[in-house]
Structures are given as structure tokens and as C-alpha cells.
Design an enzyme around this catalytic site. Structure first.
Site, PDB file in Angstrom:
ATOM      1  CD  GLU A   1     -14.944   6.677 -20.171  1.00 52.91           C
ATOM      2  OE1 GLU A   1     -15.166   7.904 -20.082  1.00 52.91           O
ATOM      3  OE2 GLU A   1     -15.823   5.819 -20.060  1.00 52.91           O
TER       4      GLU A   1
ATOM      5  CB  CYS B   1     -18.728   8.977 -20.569  1.00 49.94           C
ATOM      6  SG  CYS B   1     -18.801   7.973 -19.080  1.00 49.94           S
TER       7      CYS B   1
END
Length: 914
Positions: free
Chosen positions: A498, A532
Site C-alpha cells: 500500500e 496516505c
């Protein structure tokens, strides 16, 4: 505030100070007691407006989202009616020092108050109603020929745009099933029902809360407990937190392994907000420590894989309980070591707890069917073996825990490498895992630098899988290392990565500016922009850009930057000096070409203490000006014309990133267009774009933003096992090309491939959408869509037909690697041919495809060739000629979260019979 006003000498003799009290709040009677006491102490007379309450549904949702122990409001309308009358009696009893104002459209409530006042010979009060409502009732009240009581009329003032949400809310409230205004015009409601004594009705229900509104802890039903939050306006809670934060103890982190650890030097771990605060010491793992830990993990892998799923689940649940019991300590570490604000530290702890409980449920469900989910306990399901978990500093507890919990749940032993900046909280987390019963060899902690510990782990043949969260560049390096190993070792080594995102929020002219500004602030600047999912680019329709930017600048000036251990602080530091330098350099470079820019001014007293970066807004001409992710409190604004919305979506897709995207619009057509055309993993509608909740908004992107599967989603554990079963078995899905292929296979006597293809038709996730549980006022849906183009490489005709069948079943197109088109039968149906194209090996580097199906004998050199490509990581799925392909690898997961209350209220709650 009321106390200050009451004792302000400049307001001496002024009787216009007033307060609105909402009866639906459980604290309402105590607030009135306080106001009465204050009136006596200050020798003032206050106006007190008593209302049933607005935004009841928002109070319910907020308590659920925040994980509160209960609701601050009553969940039954009749209990609010009782509270209103009790509070009305208190106000009437203090009419000599207060001026009661009763806002109601309920004839029964009005009658009771009027009767009580007359019996007490009290006349010093008034009724109130909203403009356009209650005229029929108050025609019987106002005037000497009626009850002769005054009624003040409240009227909303503003433009259509300003008042639309307010008007919708009024319609929802008065259209609610429990509303007197609604019931009085409903001929099916008997008069006796309308005049029911609320005290009697409350007694009849036993005073119990509404059965359809579960407590926040029970938001997920019997499946799992919701994580517990902390109320930061509760003085008792604040006292506990203050005590925990004031204990400036020094923590020590070192390798936690099943083998003896070599003695080594210690380094300081420094608080990024206060450079003079040494949070603790860390001893980094040596190469010998890594080797010893790998040996211990390899030796124990079989025993842990053989441990029952129920035992593994119980360990995770005990760990979750220990996390909550030690929550203040973990929060204090998050604040001091990672620079988390107090609300962010609470959210960090809760996310970690949610991961533990969610994955525990996932593996428990694997022991038997649940709804239409298939059992994962199939003869072919196996753990991978030792798995390396490499976690980031921006979520040092939550992501660290999520990686570890998933790997353990799947039956793998774990070697965890936390971020270099945040080893202390990871060390404490592992201690709690071990205390909960995790065997020492099943989970080992190896703090250290990426180029030493991380590189050693990923390159070692004993590591059978890697979970990584971090930069796109490092993910590519890991992928190339694993591809080279896979070629040498002849096995698939899963990488779950990720990475970052160029996250955008698109705002059109129909959006509510106030809501947009609030969501932009939290999305761009919360956690100092170090998420993120944080907002990087705000697209504003030019019609509302100037107004929105002006409001945004004004709202930014209310933000407080400083030490995160202070409750008043909104934004803390960035993680270290390197991050600070890079961000400030980007800001200065971009200012030179920006159309406009704005930043908060930070006093030297703050900047001299730690690594702070001022929240900054930079207006740029185009998204293409940004060459990489800017990981900090920096927001870029791009204006667009309504007609150019398709170009905006195209520019977002062209970045190659696809992590999070937001939409603010009240036009369904616009929302649907964006959702259907954006290649993004998580899309949020009319809300902020941060704070994904485990199991509610499974998190993860596509393209350069990650490999998938989504963390906190139903596919994640499957990637950490071999031979995992399909997610579901459903009614056969008809795909024209697949059906044509199956018919052709039957005619060609390819019965084994026919059986595989028919299985694909029953287990394909293409077009499947799952509604996920979550708080009221939200709609959360996880859907599965084709990845697009799939590279197919097979050395046998049968194997190639199997691959093509899998591609067609998932709605994709096949890009067949072959030197000659004759490798695939020429008489295939036209519907199949239209979905198949051919490519030579020398064209792979420039080919556009999302994932590859590669027959095991051909995977070697092809893996390294694919890994050498720039851009998104290309996943490789090993196939066998007559073995089922993992179809879930061939679909992209899209999570869409819609704030259903954005138009003014929560219709689903309003329609409950209370």
C-alpha cells in the site's frame, strides 16, 4: 461563556442574555439546574428557550463514529417528550429568575405546559413556533379569545443556497413517523394516540432505549465489538489522559525475538514536536539478530499454521482488549514519538483494535459458511510461512497492528520491522501481543533501518511473503527483489503493498461551501497532512472558487499549530527534519509559479522547538505540475469549468495513482459520473476523505497506489494464504463472451476447461457489490470491477484457454503473449476474439495491462521483466493448465462511502417509529 457574560460588568442591567436548551439531550435537566444556580449567583434574569432538539440524527451518528459508551441523546421520541415536560416544569418553577420560552408544535405538550402554568399562577413565559409551521395550533393559543398566550415566530433568513439544507431538515423532522406534525394530518392515527400521555408511554416501554438503534459498541452486531473511543469533553477522561501524558517515562525498544539478542548500541528517539524531549532509546537489530529470528520463525512456522483458527482468533481478541486496557500509554507514545494530536492518537488506537477484532472474525468465519460466504477451510488452503511486515511511521500502531494481525490470522509467523522513526510504540504493541498468548517465535520484532533489516528480510529465501506500506519507490525495490527470488526459487512470493496517492477532492457549484471547507481542513491538514489518504489537490468549479477559497483561508486562521499533547492543538509537527526540509523546499519552489498562495504564520516559539510546517495553500494551473506526492500539510487548488469535468477525471487517472478521491456535489448525475469513471480505490461523497474504518471502508488503492487487496476487507487474508477459496458462490453470471467460449469448448470436447469456466461463472466477483455495516447516516459499499487488461502467458493451448476463460469471467480483456496469433484456435467465437489481443515478448515493456496470468513453467524470467517496468507494480498470478485461477486477483476493489445526511438529515432514522 454564559458564566463570563453573566458576570461581565459592562452588561449590568441587561436582560437579553439567553440560552437554548435541547430536551433530547440527557444532560438537559442538569443544564437547567446550572442556569438557575447561575441566575441566582449573578443576580441576572436569563431567557431560556426549550426545544425538543435539532440534529438528533447527527448526535446518534457522531456517538457511533466516535465509539462512545452510549448516546448523549434519547433514542426514543417519547423519552424526549418526557424530558421536555420535566425541563418545562423546572423552568416554570424558576419563572421569577428565568424567562421560559417553550418552542413546540405539539398540541399535547403545549396543553400540559399551559395547564401547569395556570395551576401555578405563572404567566411570565411564552410559546414559540417556526415560520410556516404550527399556524393551526397557535390560532387556538394567541389572542384574548383563545388562551391569550404570546407566541414568538422564528423565521430563517438567507439565500436559497444557504437555506436549502435547513429546509430539507425541517421537512425530514416534521415528516418523521414520530412527529406530532406528521401524525396529526395522518387520518390513520387515532386521536387517542395523539393525546397519549408520554409518561405512560415511557412506562409501557420500560424506559428501555429503542431496539433498532444499537449502542455504538454494538454497531457491528454480534459479529464483533466496535472499538471504544474517548470523550475529550469529559473532565474525568481528560484527567486520566493528563495523568498518562504527564508521566514522561523513557521507553526502550530492542529486538524481541525467540533467540538471544546480541548486545548493541542504543540511539535516542526524539519527540518531533519538542526536540529536547527524548522519548526513549532503541537498539536496532543486527544482521545476526535478523538471521537468528529467521531461523526461529522457520522452525516454528508449521506449528503456528497448525494452530486452530479459533485459538488464533482468541489471541487477536485478547490482544485487542489489552490494547484498550493500556490505551492511555499507547496514546501517549503516539503523541510523543509520532507527533499525533490527541484525537488522532485515539483514532490510531481504535483502528488497531478494529483490525485485531476484524481479522479474528474473518478467520472464525472461515470455519463455516456465513451468509453466502464460502468456507476458507478447504483442503488446499495453506499458510505461506514466515512473512515480513514492514510498516510506516505515519500510522505506527494501526498499520503495524493491521499487518501483523492479518498475517498471524492467516497462519503465518511474522517478522515485523517498524519504521525507523517509531520503534517504541511497535515494541510496546508486540509486548501486548505476547502477553495475549502469541508465541514468541510466531511474532518477532526487528527494529532497524530499511537498508539493513528490511533489505535482509526481503532478500532471504526463508521469507515467503511481504506486507509493506510506504513509498512507491521502495515498494518497487521490494518487488524487484522478490521477483528475482521467485525466479531463482520457483515459487510465488506474495507482496501486499500500500503506497501513496495524488488524492483529489472535486467540488462543484451545487456543494455547500461551509461543509466543503470543514471537510477540506480535516482532509488536507489533519495529522499535518501525513496520511496516505490526505487531500493533495482540491478541484474547485470556477463559479464558486473565489468564495470557497476566501472561506478556506478564514477557516485556516482558526487552526492551532503546536505541541500535540495540548487539547487546543489542531496540527502537530511533521515526522522529522528531512520531511520538513523537503516540504518547505516544495512550497518555495511552487510559490514562484503559483497563481496565489497562503500559509499560516508560525511563531518562532513553535518552530524552534520541533519540525513544524505551516499549513499552506498553493493555487496551481494544472494537476500535471505535481510530479510526486507532497506528504504534508500542503494543499494545491486547481480551478475547472463545469464542461471540463471529464478532463479533470482524466487528469486524475493519468497520474497513475488511485488511492482516495472525494466528491462534493448535490447532483446525483455528477456523483455517478465521477464514481463510475475514476480509477480510485476509495471514494468519499459529501464528506472528508480520511479516516477509513476497518471493515466499513476497506482501504487500499490501485495502480501506483498499491497492489491490493484492501486492508480491512474480505480479500486481504486470502492473499496471505495459498489455495484460498473463492469469496462467494452465487447464481451463475452470464457474460456473452464467456458463454460463447463455454459453448465452443463443449463442441471442441474440452470438458476439463468447461468445468473450470462454469465454476468461474459462479464465483466471479465482477459486478458484485457488498453493502457493509457502519454508522447511521452513511452508505458504505464495496464493489468489484474488472482490472482492465490482463496479460496471459501459457505454454499449452489448454492452459491458455483456462486463462482466457478466467479473464472473460471477470469482465477483463486478454493480452496474449505469443509469437504467433495461431497459438490460439482460429475458430473461436467472434465474441471471444473481440476480447483478445496478441503481443510479442519484446512489446511487454510498453504494453498496458494491470496484472499477468503466467503458467508456472514460464514465470521465471517474465517476473523479473515485469518487475523492471516503471509505474504500477504488475502482479503475477501463477496458473496451471487444469487448475482453477484465483479470480479475485483479477478484479479491483472499489469502496464508496456516501454521507447520506449531506442534504440536511438522515431519512432512515427519521422514519423509525419511536
Amino acid at each position: 461563556m454564559l458564566e463570563v457574560l453573566a458576570f461581565d460588568p459592562e452588561l449590568a442591567g441587561f436582560e437579553g442574555i439567553g440560552l437554548v436548551v435541547q430536551a433530547y439531550q440527557k444532560r438537559c435537566p442538569y443544564v437547567i439546574d446550572y442556569v438557575i444556580d447561575l441566575a441566582k449567583r449573578s443576580n441576572r434574569k436569563f431567557m431560556v428557550r426549550l426545544v425538543k432538539g435539532a440534529y438528533w440524527d447527527a448526535e446518534i451518528k457522531r456517538a457511533q463514529v466516535d465509539g462512545m459508551p452510549g448516546y448523549p441523546v434519547y433514542t426514543r421520541k417519547v423519552h424526549t417528550d418526557v424530558s421536555y415536560l420535566i425541563c418545562a416544569r423546572k423552568l416554570l418553577g424558576a419563572a421569577d429568575i428565568l424567562y421560559p420560552q417553550f418552542a413546540t408544535h405539539n398540541a399535547h405538550t403545549l396543553s400540559v405546559i399551559y395547564t401547569w402554568a395556570r395551576l401555578g399562577n405563572i404567566s411570565n413565559y411564552e410559546f414559540q413556533c417556526l415560520h410556516g409551521m404550527g399556524e393551526t395550533l397557535y390560532d387556538q393559543v394567541v389572542g384574548s379569545k383563545n388562551l391569550d398566550k404570546p407566541c414568538r415566530i422564528y423565521a430563517p433568513v438567507g439565500s436559497h443556497e444557504t437555506l436549502l439544507a435547513y429546509l430539507v431538515r425541517r421537512l425530514l423532522e416534521n415528516g418523521a413517523n414520530s412527529s406530532f406534525v406528521n401524525q396529526i394530518v395522518d387520518e390513520s392515527v387515532a386521536i387517542n394516540t395523539l393525546i397519549t400521555d408520554p409518561f405512560e408511554a415511557a412506562r409501557a416501554s420500560g424506559g428501555k432505549p429503542h431496539p433498532a438503534i444499537a449502542l455504538p459498541v454494538d454497531m457491528f452486531g454480534s459479529e464483533r465489538k466496535n472499538s471504544a473511543g474517548m470523550d475529550l469533553v469529559n473532565e474525568d477522561i481528560l484527567g486520566v489522559l493528563a495523568g498518562g501524558l504527564s508521566q514522561q517515562r523513557r521507553h526502550v525498544a530492542a529486538p524481541l525475538t525467540a533467540a538471544k539478542v546480541e548486545a548493541g548500541p542504543f540511539a535516542n528517539v526524539v519527540n518531533p514536536a519538542q526536540s529536547a524531549d527524548i522519548v526513549g532509546l532503541v537498539q536496532e537489530a543486527s544482521r545476526a539478530d535478523v538471521d537468528a529470528a529467521l531461523a526461529a520463525a522457520s522452525a516454528f512456522a508449521g506449528e503456528w499454521a497448525a494452530t486452530s483458527t479459533s485459538e488464533r482468533a482468541a489471541i487477536l481478541e485478547r490482544t485487542a482488549d489489552l490494547f484498550e486496557q493500556n490505551g492511555v500509554e499507547l496514546m501517549a507514545l503516539a503523541v510523543r514519538e509520532a507527533g499525533k494530536s490527541l484525537p488522532n492518537a485515539i483514532a490510531e488506537l481504535r483502528e488497531a483494535v478494529d483490525f485485531l477484532r476484524y481479522y479474528a472474525v474473518q478467520i472464525r468465519a472461515a470455519t463455516g459458511s456465513q451468509s453466502n460466504l464460502q468456507s476458507n477451510v478447504q483442503s488446499g488452503t495453506q499458510a505461506l510461512g514466515p512473512v515480513s511486515c514492514i510498516s510506516p511511521w505515519n500510522f505506527p500502531l494501526a498499520i503495524f497492528t493491521g499487518q501483523v494481525a492479518a498475517a498471524l490470522a492467516a497462519g503465518n509467523v511474522v517478522l515485523a520491522k517498524p519504521a525507523e522513526q517509531t520503534p517504541l510504540i511497535a515494541h510496546r504493541a508486540v509486548e501486548l501481543f505476547l502477553e495475549a498468548g502469541t508465541p514468541r517465535a510466531a511474532l518477532q520484532l526487528l527494529p532497524g533501518r530499511g537498508e539493513v533489516v528490511g533489505a535482509a528480510l526481503t532478500a532471504d529465501s526463508r521469507i515467503k511473503g511481504v506486507i509493506f506500506t510506504g513509498s512507491t519507490e521502495v515498494a518497487q525495490l521490494i518487488n524487484r527483489t522478490l521477483a528475482k527470488r521467485a525466479e531463482q526459487e520457483g515459487i510465488d512470493i506474495p507482496l501486499v503493498a500500500e503506497t501513496g496517492g495524488q488524492n483529489a477532492l472535486i467540488v462543484d457549484s451545487s456543494a455547500l461551501p461551509e461543509q466543503v471547507v470543514g471537510d477540506v481542513l480535516s482532509s488536507a491538514f489533519d495529522s499535518a497532512g501525513q496520511r496516505c489518504s490526505a487531500l493533495r489537490v482540491l478541484f474547485l468549479q470556477e463559479d464558486i472558487a473565489d468564495k470557497t477559497i476566501k472561506m478556506l483561508k478564514g477557516a485556516m486562521q482558526e487552526l492551532r499549530v503546536g505541541s500535540p499533547d495540548r487539547l487546543a492543538t489542531d496540527i502537530g509537527p511533521v515526522i522529522d527534519a528531512e520531511a520538513q526540509r523537503n516540504l518547505l523546499a516544495h512550497i518555495e519552489r511552487t510559490k514562484a509559479t503559483a497563481r496565489s498562495h497562503f500559509a499560516l504564520e508560525l511563531p518562532t516559539a513553535i518552530t524552534s522547538c520541533g519540525t513544524f510546517v505551516p499549513p499552506t495553500v498553493l493555487e496551481i494551473a494544472s494537476l500535471s505540475e505535481l510530479k510526486q506526492e507532497v506528504f504534508g500539510p500542503v494543499l494545491h487548488i486547481v480551478r475547472y469549468r463545469r464542461a471540463d469535468l471529464p478532463k479533470v477525471i482524466a487528469s486524475i487517472n493519468a497520474t497513475g495513482f488511485g488511492l482516495t478521491l472525494g466528491v462534493h456535489s448535490r447532483i446525483d448525475e455528477t456523483i455517478d459520473y465521477i464514481v463510475n469513471h475514476a480509477h480510485v480505490g476509495n471514494i468519499y461523497v459529501n464528506r472528508n476523505i480520511v479516516g477509513a474504518v476497518v471493515g466499513v471502508q476497506p482501504f487500499g488503492g490501485e495502480g501506483k497506489s498499491g497492489t491490493g487487496p484492501k486492508a480491512g476487507g474480505p480479500l486481504y487474508i486470502k492473499r496471505l494464504q495459498r489455495g484460498a477459496a473463492p469469496l462467494m458462490d452465487h447464481v451463475r453470471q452470464a457474460d456473452v463472451a464467456l458463454e460463447a467460449l463455454i459453448a465452443w469448448l463443449r463442441m471442441s470436447d474440452q470438458q476439463p476447461v468447461v468445468a473450470l469456466a462454469e465454476g468461474y461463472a459462479r464465483t466471479s466477483l465482477n459486478g458484485v457489490a457488498i453493502d457493509l455495516p457502519g454508522p447511521t447516516g452513511e452508505r458504505n459499499r464495496l464493489s468489484f470491477t474488472p482490472r482492465g487488461v490482463v496479460l496471459c502467458a501459457s505454454g499449452t493451448p489448454t492452459g491458455l484457454l483456462n486463462q482466457v476463460a478466467a479473464v472473460l469471467a471477470t469482465g477483463n480483456r486478454a493480452l496474449v503473449l505469443t509469437m504467433s496469433p495461431e497459438a490460439i484456435p482460429a475458430n473461436l467465437p467472434q465474441a471471444v476474439k473481440e476480447r483478445v489481443r496478441f503481443i510479442g515478448k519484446d512489446e511487454i515493456d510498453a504494453g498496458e495491462f494491470a496484472i499477468a496470468l503466467v503458467e508456472s513453467g514460464l514465470a521465471g524470467s517474465l517476473r523479473t521483466q515485469l518487475a523492471a517496468r516503471s509505474g504500477a507494480i504488475i502482479g503475477v498470478v501463477d496458473t496451471e493448465p487444469l487448475a482453477a485461477v484465483d479470480l479475485w486477483r483479477l478484479v479491483a476493489e472499489r469502496a464508496v462511502c456516501v454521507n447520506t445526511t449531506a442534504a440536511g438529515g438522515n431519512a432512515s432514522l427519521m422514519t423509525l417509529g419511536l
